[in-house]
Design a protein around this motif. Sequence first.
Motif, mmCIF file in Angstrom:
data_model
loop_
_atom_site.group_PDB
_atom_site.id
_atom_site.type_symbol
_atom_site.label_atom_id
_atom_site.label_comp_id
_atom_site.label_asym_id
_atom_site.label_seq_id
_atom_site.Cartn_x
_atom_site.Cartn_y
_atom_site.Cartn_z
ATOM 1 N N ALA A 24 0.561 4.144 -5.479
ATOM 2 C CA ALA A 24 0.783 2.978 -4.726
ATOM 3 C C ALA A 24 1.374 1.970 -5.785
ATOM 4 N N ASP A 25 0.896 1.955 -7.173
ATOM 5 C CA ASP A 25 1.173 1.067 -8.128
ATOM 6 C C ASP A 25 1.600 1.485 -9.178
ATOM 7 N N SER A 311 -0.754 -0.672 0.471
ATOM 8 C CA SER A 311 -1.829 0.253 -0.341
ATOM 9 C C SER A 311 -2.825 0.959 0.704
#
Length: 475
Positions: A24-25, A311
Amino acid sequence: MLAQVLAFAARFKTGKTFAVYNPADGVHIADVPDMGAEETHAAIAAAKAAFPLWAVKTANERAAIMRKWHGLIIEHKDALGHLLTLEQGKPLVEGIGEVAFGAGFVEWFAEEGKRLYGDIVPPHMPDRRCLVLKQPIGVVGAITPWNFPSAMITRKVAPALAAGCTIVLKPAEDTPLSALALAMLAEQAGFPAGVINIVTAASAPEVAGVLTSHPDVRKISFTGSTRVGKILMAQCASTVKKLSLELGGNAPFIVFDDADLDAAVQGALATKFRNAGQTCVSANRFYVQASVMADFVARLTKAISELPVGSGFHAQTRVGPLINKAAIDKVSGLVSDALAKGAQATLGGDRHVLGGNFYAPTVLTGLTPDMEIAAAEIFGPVVALYPFETEAEVIQLANDTPYGLASYFWARDIGRIFRVGEALEYGMVGVNEILSGHPGTPFGGVKESGQGREGSRYGLDDFVEIKYLAIGGLN
Ligand code: NAP
């Protein structure tokens, strides 16, 4: 849970590690042991040594340990689901759901192992008795993908253990933490040393090369792409290993003009957007009868436009990120190719504004067979719609693929339900439903989607050898 898992993993002193990232990141989560050929040989030796002791246990004894494992997984399901979402990206509710779903296989096969009956065949001579025994195959090599980092493991490991086999498991490089967590809980449950062995690795071919060529490994059970399945199948030839293959799909989702369109839209959302479309049973080609096409597209586009993207840890998220850069580049390339060749996007059509591995939920119409998307397994949140006129035409279109895993259709005419259900060349057909799995039903494909079945009593049969015991001289 992460700290415990890393402490468990630290015992594998390989001297090398590889990194695990949050899709997600992109944040680095952990480093895990990078094992290779040497560790795989050691794991096979441990599994071989443990096999006679595990195989000789009664089904009740094996079930008692398996039920403890199941209890521990359920007790820790929230933490396991959190770990799964951290490394895989799917919404937390799906991560926890997968852990519970996967635990179900452990419980179900613990019980089913008690019903691994053989046969007594009527003899052909008066002094003979003919017995059919089912015996565990031996050491099993299991190789699993990243899209279901927990359930794809338990779905093959549980029946193998219940049958009396021992395991060497290689999980996917992107998602080794869920696998290590399951192995840690298995140890706490009391499986004897060597029954379950885990090999986390950055080089899949190195580990798989040993597993597929080693004479002490009697079976390979693989879930992943058709491309890799074919490689493994060829490698297993030299030692004539048994093989179970759960491979890729190209699922048709057919909407007939007598369908309940709202129910079909809900089905489409569930099968296309779970895990951001990264499931082997995701609907891949939507065929809609021409007379209801416009209505269906409008309802589906509206419903998809309301799906929150983000997310997996945000409570409202329904669509998370794709697993990695290669995955988003692939989906992006398929959509760009379709748009360049004349397709229209009624929604999305590009990467999501969140950037990174997020792709915008997309609906495409005006597709033609020359577009790459028409034959590819999309593996992303993209709906590809095609109109059709007749039942015969859509059956031909649906079956016109080398794949044969899942298929779906929505209709109310009872004659049509039987005709189409029987004509679709797929291992699984969802009729007005999305094949919500449970351990008692057989999961698997035909054609290039694989061989063998997971789940159900047929899934247990995949881990036994049939032995004929002929006893003579019984005067
Ligand atoms: P994949 O690339 O085939 O990888 C699956 C597993 O094989 C991973 O552990 C991977 O290791 C390993 N692997 C990769 N290359 C290998 C090689 N050359 N030799 C030996 N092993 C190798 O598949 P994926 O992209 O992870 O998963 C998506 C695919 O799985 C899709 O096609 C999907 O349809 C299919 N799938 C099928 C089912 C089913 O039940 N039929 C269920 C889920 C997914 P690394 O991760 O280290 O590369």
